[in-house]
Write a protein that holds these residues in place. Sequence first.
Motif, PDB file in Angstrom:
ATOM      1  N   ALA A 250       0.850  -1.196   0.000  1.00 12.50           N
ATOM      2  CA  ALA A 250       0.000   0.000   0.000  1.00 12.50           C
ATOM      3  C   ALA A 250       0.885   1.246   0.000  1.00 12.50           C
ATOM      4  O   ALA A 250       1.705   1.430   0.895  1.00 12.50           O
ATOM      5  CB  ALA A 250      -0.921   0.013   1.210  1.00 12.50           C
ATOM      6  N   ALA A 251       0.725   2.085  -0.998  1.00 12.89           N
ATOM      7  CA  ALA A 251       1.525   3.313  -1.076  1.00 12.89           C
ATOM      8  C   ALA A 251       1.058   4.320  -0.034  1.00 12.89           C
ATOM      9  O   ALA A 251      -0.044   4.223   0.517  1.00 12.89           O
ATOM     10  CB  ALA A 251       1.405   3.911  -2.478  1.00 12.89           C
ATOM     11  N   ARG A 252       1.933   5.302   0.261  1.00 13.86           N
ATOM     12  CA  ARG A 252       1.634   6.396   1.194  1.00 13.86           C
ATOM     13  C   ARG A 252       1.297   5.897   2.591  1.00 13.86           C
ATOM     14  O   ARG A 252       0.669   6.611   3.377  1.00 13.86           O
ATOM     15  CB  ARG A 252       0.497   7.270   0.659  1.00 13.86           C
ATOM     16  N   SER A 253       1.693   4.686   2.916  1.00 10.93           N
ATOM     17  CA  SER A 253       1.451   4.108   4.232  1.00 10.93           C
ATOM     18  C   SER A 253       2.778   3.716   4.846  1.00 10.93           C
ATOM     19  O   SER A 253       3.731   3.392   4.126  1.00 10.93           O
ATOM     20  CB  SER A 253       0.525   2.892   4.125  1.00 10.93           C
ATOM     21  N   ALA A 254       2.848   3.722   6.188  1.00 10.14           N
ATOM     22  CA  ALA A 254       4.131   3.467   6.825  1.00 10.14           C
ATOM     23  C   ALA A 254       3.942   2.928   8.235  1.00 10.14           C
ATOM     24  O   ALA A 254       2.957   3.226   8.913  1.00 10.14           O
ATOM     25  CB  ALA A 254       4.966   4.750   6.882  1.00 10.14           C
ATOM     26  N   VAL A 255       4.914   2.123   8.662  1.00  8.69           N
ATOM     27  CA  VAL A 255       5.034   1.678  10.047  1.00  8.69           C
ATOM     28  C   VAL A 255       6.239   2.373  10.640  1.00  8.69           C
ATOM     29  O   VAL A 255       7.318   2.389  10.037  1.00  8.69           O
ATOM     30  CB  VAL A 255       5.180   0.142  10.117  1.00  8.69           C
ATOM     31  N   CYS A 256       6.074   2.933  11.826  1.00  5.90           N
ATOM     32  CA  CYS A 256       7.089   3.823  12.393  1.00  5.90           C
ATOM     33  C   CYS A 256       7.479   3.397  13.806  1.00  5.90           C
ATOM     34  O   CYS A 256       6.698   2.766  14.524  1.00  5.90           O
ATOM     35  CB  CYS A 256       6.562   5.254  12.428  1.00  5.90           C
ATOM     36  N   THR A 263       5.672  11.505  12.572  1.00  4.33           N
ATOM     37  CA  THR A 263       5.476  12.862  12.063  1.00  4.33           C
ATOM     38  C   THR A 263       5.971  12.989  10.625  1.00  4.33           C
ATOM     39  O   THR A 263       5.282  13.546   9.752  1.00  4.33           O
ATOM     40  CB  THR A 263       6.214  13.871  12.962  1.00  4.33           C
ATOM     41  N   THR A 264       7.157  12.466  10.372  1.00  2.00           N
ATOM     42  CA  THR A 264       7.734  12.542   9.026  1.00  2.00           C
ATOM     43  C   THR A 264       6.891  11.770   8.024  1.00  2.00           C
ATOM     44  O   THR A 264       6.609  12.254   6.914  1.00  2.00           O
ATOM     45  CB  THR A 264       9.175  12.006   9.038  1.00  2.00           C
ATOM     46  N   ALA A 265       6.473  10.568   8.407  1.00  2.51           N
ATOM     47  CA  ALA A 265       5.690   9.734   7.493  1.00  2.51           C
ATOM     48  C   ALA A 265       4.324  10.340   7.221  1.00  2.51           C
ATOM     49  O   ALA A 265       3.861  10.367   6.066  1.00  2.51           O
ATOM     50  CB  ALA A 265       5.534   8.333   8.078  1.00  2.51           C
ATOM     51  N   LEU A 266       3.665  10.842   8.248  1.00  3.42           N
ATOM     52  CA  LEU A 266       2.335  11.427   8.044  1.00  3.42           C
ATOM     53  C   LEU A 266       2.424  12.707   7.217  1.00  3.42           C
ATOM     54  O   LEU A 266       1.565  12.961   6.355  1.00  3.42           O
ATOM     55  CB  LEU A 266       1.675  11.701   9.394  1.00  3.42           C
ATOM     56  N   THR A 267       3.453  13.497   7.435  1.00  3.38           N
ATOM     57  CA  THR A 267       3.652  14.698   6.612  1.00  3.38           C
ATOM     58  C   THR A 267       3.796  14.330   5.137  1.00  3.38           C
ATOM     59  O   THR A 267       3.156  14.930   4.260  1.00  3.38           O
ATOM     60  CB  THR A 267       4.902  15.466   7.085  1.00  3.38           C
ATOM     61  N   ALA A 268       4.612  13.316   4.867  1.00  2.00           N
ATOM     62  CA  ALA A 268       4.815  12.874   3.477  1.00  2.00           C
ATOM     63  C   ALA A 268       3.522  12.318   2.888  1.00  2.00           C
ATOM     64  O   ALA A 268       3.200  12.560   1.718  1.00  2.00           O
ATOM     65  CB  ALA A 268       5.919  11.829   3.428  1.00  2.00           C
ATOM     66  N   THR A 269       2.770  11.582   3.691  1.00  2.65           N
ATOM     67  CA  THR A 269       1.501  11.004   3.230  1.00  2.65           C
ATOM     68  C   THR A 269       0.534  12.097   2.810  1.00  2.65           C
ATOM     69  O   THR A 269      -0.115  12.013   1.755  1.00  2.65           O
ATOM     70  CB  THR A 269       0.875  10.142   4.341  1.00  2.65           C
ATOM     71  N   LEU A 270       0.413  13.132   3.620  1.00  3.34           N
ATOM     72  CA  LEU A 270      -0.548  14.200   3.338  1.00  3.34           C
ATOM     73  C   LEU A 270      -0.113  15.075   2.170  1.00  3.34           C
ATOM     74  O   LEU A 270      -0.953  15.706   1.507  1.00  3.34           O
ATOM     75  CB  LEU A 270      -0.748  15.053   4.592  1.00  3.34           C
ATOM     76  N   GLN A 271       1.183  15.108   1.894  1.00  2.00           N
ATOM     77  CA  GLN A 271       1.682  15.899   0.770  1.00  2.00           C
ATOM     78  C   GLN A 271       1.595  15.159  -0.556  1.00  2.00           C
ATOM     79  O   GLN A 271       1.680  15.770  -1.616  1.00  2.00           O
ATOM     80  CB  GLN A 271       3.141  16.305   1.030  1.00  2.00           C
ATOM     81  N   SER A 272       1.429  13.861  -0.513  1.00  2.00           N
ATOM     82  CA  SER A 272       1.460  13.040  -1.730  1.00  2.00           C
ATOM     83  C   SER A 272       0.053  12.827  -2.289  1.00  2.00           C
ATOM     84  O   SER A 272      -0.938  12.773  -1.550  1.00  2.00           O
ATOM     85  CB  SER A 272       2.096  11.679  -1.411  1.00  2.00           C
ATOM     86  N   SER A 273      -0.004  12.665  -3.588  1.00  4.60           N
ATOM     87  CA  SER A 273      -1.268  12.331  -4.249  1.00  4.60           C
ATOM     88  C   SER A 273      -1.201  10.964  -4.926  1.00  4.60           C
ATOM     89  O   SER A 273      -2.081  10.600  -5.714  1.00  4.60           O
ATOM     90  CB  SER A 273      -1.617  13.406  -5.284  1.00  4.60           C
ATOM     91  N   GLU A 274      -0.168  10.184  -4.607  1.00  4.33           N
ATOM     92  CA  GLU A 274       0.007   8.863  -5.203  1.00  4.33           C
ATOM     93  C   GLU A 274      -1.156   7.941  -4.831  1.00  4.33           C
ATOM     94  O   GLU A 274      -1.648   7.974  -3.698  1.00  4.33           O
ATOM     95  CB  GLU A 274       1.322   8.247  -4.731  1.00  4.33           C
ATOM     96  N   ALA A 275      -1.598   7.126  -5.770  1.00  2.70           N
ATOM     97  CA  ALA A 275      -2.665   6.159  -5.489  1.00  2.70           C
ATOM     98  C   ALA A 275      -2.206   5.170  -4.426  1.00  2.70           C
ATOM     99  O   ALA A 275      -1.066   4.695  -4.454  1.00  2.70           O
ATOM    100  CB  ALA A 275      -3.051   5.424  -6.766  1.00  2.70           C
ATOM    101  N   VAL A 276      -3.092   4.837  -3.495  1.00  6.58           N
ATOM    102  CA  VAL A 276      -2.715   4.023  -2.329  1.00  6.58           C
ATOM    103  C   VAL A 276      -2.661   2.530  -2.649  1.00  6.58           C
ATOM    104  O   VAL A 276      -1.785   1.804  -2.175  1.00  6.58           O
ATOM    105  CB  VAL A 276      -3.692   4.282  -1.162  1.00  6.58           C
ATOM    106  N   HIS A 277      -3.619   2.037  -3.423  1.00  7.77           N
ATOM    107  CA  HIS A 277      -3.723   0.607  -3.740  1.00  7.77           C
ATOM    108  C   HIS A 277      -3.869  -0.241  -2.470  1.00  7.77           C
ATOM    109  O   HIS A 277      -3.423  -1.388  -2.412  1.00  7.77           O
ATOM    110  CB  HIS A 277      -2.502   0.131  -4.544  1.00  7.77           C
TER     111      HIS A 277
END
Length: 307
Positions: A250-256, A263-277
């Motif tokens: 699943a894109a734009r998703s992360a385990v931290c 914080t870094t992962a969620l910031t990147a997730t919200l800035q991205s428009s990539e399809a999640v799948h």
Amino acid sequence: MDVLQLVTTRRPFFDKQVEALERHGINCTVLEVPGGDEAARSPMAYLRFYTESLSASPWQYDLVHANYGLTAPMALAQPTRPVVLSLWGSDIFDQYDWLSRQCATLADEVVVMSTAMAGALGKACHVIPHAVDFEQFEPVPTEIAKETLGWDDGRHHVLFPYDPDRAEKDHPRAVRVIDAVNERLDTPVSLEVVHGVAHDRVPTYMNAADALILTSTHEGSPNAVKEALACNTPVVSVDVGDVASLIDGAARSAVCADDEELTTALTATLQSSEAVHGRAAVEPLRLDRMAERLTAVYRSAIDRRCA
């Protein structure tokens, strides 16, 4: 096959499990522990449940399925029918884990939600996570879902799908992370606590959210993560339960590992428009597949007694 299902509290994922089993020819009778709110139940409620479970004549069934560790003693109180014990997560990580572990040694078959739970239990068991209703949880355009809920489309909305008073869900940590993300983004970010809404409305919240955050101290196989992914909503989580395997693919998703990574992962997730799948990632967790696997466990338990 006739199965007596014992459960502490009837939750939507459990009812979906029963429905799927019945579609596969398993006739289920459900007994729920009396006494309302699970956290407020007295020992007398479980004593009454013990009496009720025996009054249900469990020997008339082919098998007794104890769902959650606190129902296991009632299932094991009758010696004539095989017992399958399903552990959900907190029942081997919280204060009553000793009871679940002891009962697991006596059950004919044990089911857990994740490989992490299997390792913690330290006993041969079947890993069968709770499934996702793909007909209920399906993608809807985020803008439409936000409009339905009246959410401000000029903000990012991050879903926290738990009771904030449950200590193990660690709501304060989620608040800290959102505050930190707000310091990094120009677009404001809101933490949306969704608890106590009707289950048929949950998919709207999942689709309206720009991401789901999970900050729990422990989990088995969190249903909220699977439901979010089925709606193609990205997930940012601590490394608990089987989340790492759930979001694999699943894109734009992360385990931290810590707040900085969250914080870094969620910031990147919200800035991205990539399809999640995400829907493809949880495809193996359809209801009918889970029912097939549980049915096989039931037959194994019955065969074990007959051997």
